[in-house]
Motif scaffolding. Structure first.
Motif, short mmCIF file in Angstrom:
data_model
loop_
_atom_site.label_atom_id
_atom_site.label_comp_id
_atom_site.label_asym_id
_atom_site.label_seq_id
_atom_site.Cartn_x
_atom_site.Cartn_y
_atom_site.Cartn_z
N LEU A 83 84.65 9.90 -74.06
CA LEU A 83 84.42 11.42 -73.45
C LEU A 83 85.71 11.61 -72.86
O LEU A 83 86.48 11.03 -72.10
N CYS A 84 86.17 12.83 -73.27
CA CYS A 84 87.57 13.21 -73.02
C CYS A 84 87.22 14.46 -71.97
O CYS A 84 86.52 15.21 -72.19
N ILE A 85 87.75 14.28 -70.66
CA ILE A 85 87.54 15.38 -69.74
C ILE A 85 88.87 16.21 -69.50
O ILE A 85 89.91 15.86 -69.33
N VAL A 86 88.47 17.65 -69.82
CA VAL A 86 89.53 18.63 -69.80
C VAL A 86 89.52 19.51 -68.77
O VAL A 86 87.98 19.78 -68.32
N GLU A 87 89.99 20.56 -68.52
CA GLU A 87 90.11 21.60 -67.48
C GLU A 87 89.67 22.78 -68.10
O GLU A 87 88.60 23.35 -67.50
N SER A 88 89.82 23.10 -69.39
CA SER A 88 89.40 24.17 -69.84
C SER A 88 89.21 24.22 -71.31
O SER A 88 89.57 23.66 -72.09
N PRO A 89 88.30 25.58 -71.85
CA PRO A 89 87.94 25.23 -73.19
C PRO A 89 89.31 25.41 -73.97
O PRO A 89 89.12 24.97 -75.27
N ILE A 141 88.33 9.33 -71.07
CA ILE A 141 89.78 9.89 -71.02
C ILE A 141 90.02 10.67 -70.06
O ILE A 141 89.31 12.01 -70.45
N LEU A 142 90.86 10.87 -69.27
CA LEU A 142 91.02 11.89 -68.15
C LEU A 142 92.48 12.77 -68.85
O LEU A 142 93.52 12.36 -68.61
N ALA A 143 91.91 13.91 -69.32
CA ALA A 143 93.01 14.73 -69.90
C ALA A 143 93.13 15.80 -68.91
O ALA A 143 93.46 17.00 -69.54
N THR A 144 93.06 16.02 -67.73
CA THR A 144 93.16 17.17 -66.83
C THR A 144 94.64 17.33 -66.93
O THR A 144 95.50 16.59 -67.35
N ASN A 145 95.09 18.44 -66.55
CA ASN A 145 96.70 18.93 -66.54
C ASN A 145 97.46 18.08 -65.45
O ASN A 145 96.83 17.62 -64.77
N PRO A 146 98.73 17.99 -66.12
CA PRO A 146 99.69 17.03 -65.18
C PRO A 146 100.20 17.52 -64.26
O PRO A 146 101.41 17.76 -63.93
N THR A 147 99.36 18.59 -63.46
CA THR A 147 99.82 18.88 -62.12
C THR A 147 99.08 18.35 -61.10
O THR A 147 98.55 17.53 -61.15
#
Lengths: 201, 201
Positions: A83-89, A141-147
């Protein structure tokens, strides 16, 4: 002295778009009225339809006009263990374009930002927790932005996911491919050094 | 892999707006869908209404949803002897805000530009000629922009108006109030010098 009421209303309505101020709104209104009424009418129709019909996928929260989005409905992905977790479409599109990932997604539609009043419930983390509880997922998989906000969000989700039997991973930080070391910031370079891999020949 | 059909259509429709590329269109669509559905619905409604109802004033060509715009309908202006010719509705607002001008306007909605296929008929110059023929106008003020196209348009209109009994004038070129001479371009400075006025003490 102002423009005619309807023109004035049109100009003011345009200001709800992000990055559109008084002058740009005026330019947009005049452009459509003078040069592209057909395009304007089409945009108005599509916008009205989209505002009414587009909702969130019940599984991954992506924008869709159906109950489940195309990815969640794909039989190949339904039993995926990643499961890949992202911030936006847009992040989903970017990852899909690499062709590297065959698992499912979960879209937060933002990141934790207490200053803007965006908390865990706004990111659908209750839905995520329910999905982890159901089982079937072996890796998150934590794929949020590197901010700063992206890292904080990743940390929060990691804390939450730790009570379930899943492997947690974070996308790698390092120097971007095609970049020059000279222009990479120190923080990224530290990450690139500490995350070094043995070189195979 | 793309967004869902309706979202994709919305993003593509946004590109009819001036200065909006793929990324901005995507940002606008996501912003409205995620944060401001009400504003989006309102914009769609206003836009549909405006595209259908807003036309041109039959006298001055300004945008209006009525037959005549507010300025042309004003009894104080109906018998004005001055006609100010401008390129866009925004110019009318700018001149009205000075409070210096009490005459009527004629809005070209552009300037002559053979390269874009914009000729005299697109600027409504036949309508202008008919108005000059009717009489009543004693002075035509050429207030097109001080650009190459604006000057060419002013020249063209002057040639046309010369056969009628009207005084022609062009707005003054010179240094803008509050500016510094050091930063004014040479062309403007030449105009400012050749157009100098005797100084009253």
């Amino acid at each position: 002295m102002k423009f005619s009421p309807l023109v004035q209303e049109l100009i003011e309505s345009f200001r709800c778009l992000p990055g559109v101020g008084a002058k740009t709104a005026q330019r947009m209104a005049f452009h459509l009225l003078e040069r592209n009424r057909q395009g304007g009418a089409k945009l108005a129709e599509t916008m009205a339809k989209a505002m009414e019909q587009v909702g969130h996928c019940q599984q991954c929260r992506n924008f869709t006009e159906q109950t489940l989005c195309d990815i969640c409905e794909s039989p190949r992905r339904q039993h995926a263990e990643q499961l890949c977790i992202v911030e936006s479409p847009a992040d989903v599109i970017a990852i899909e374009q690499t062709g590297e990932f065959q698992g499912r997604y979960f879209i937060l539609m933002g990141h934790l930002s207490p200053i803007d009043g965006i908390g865990p419930e706004d990111l659908g983390l209750d839905l995520l927790e329910a999905q982890l509880q159901q089982g079937g997922i072996k890796e998150v998989i934590l794929a949020t932005n590197p901010t700063v906000e992206g890292e904080a969000t990743a940390h929060f989700i990691a804390e939450m996911a730790k009570s379930f039997e899943v492997n947690l991973s974070r996308i790698a930080h390092g120097v971007p491919v095609g970049g020059e070391l000279e222009y990479v910031d120190g923080n990224t370079l530290s990450h690139a050094l500490s995350g070094r891999k043995s070189y195979q020949v």
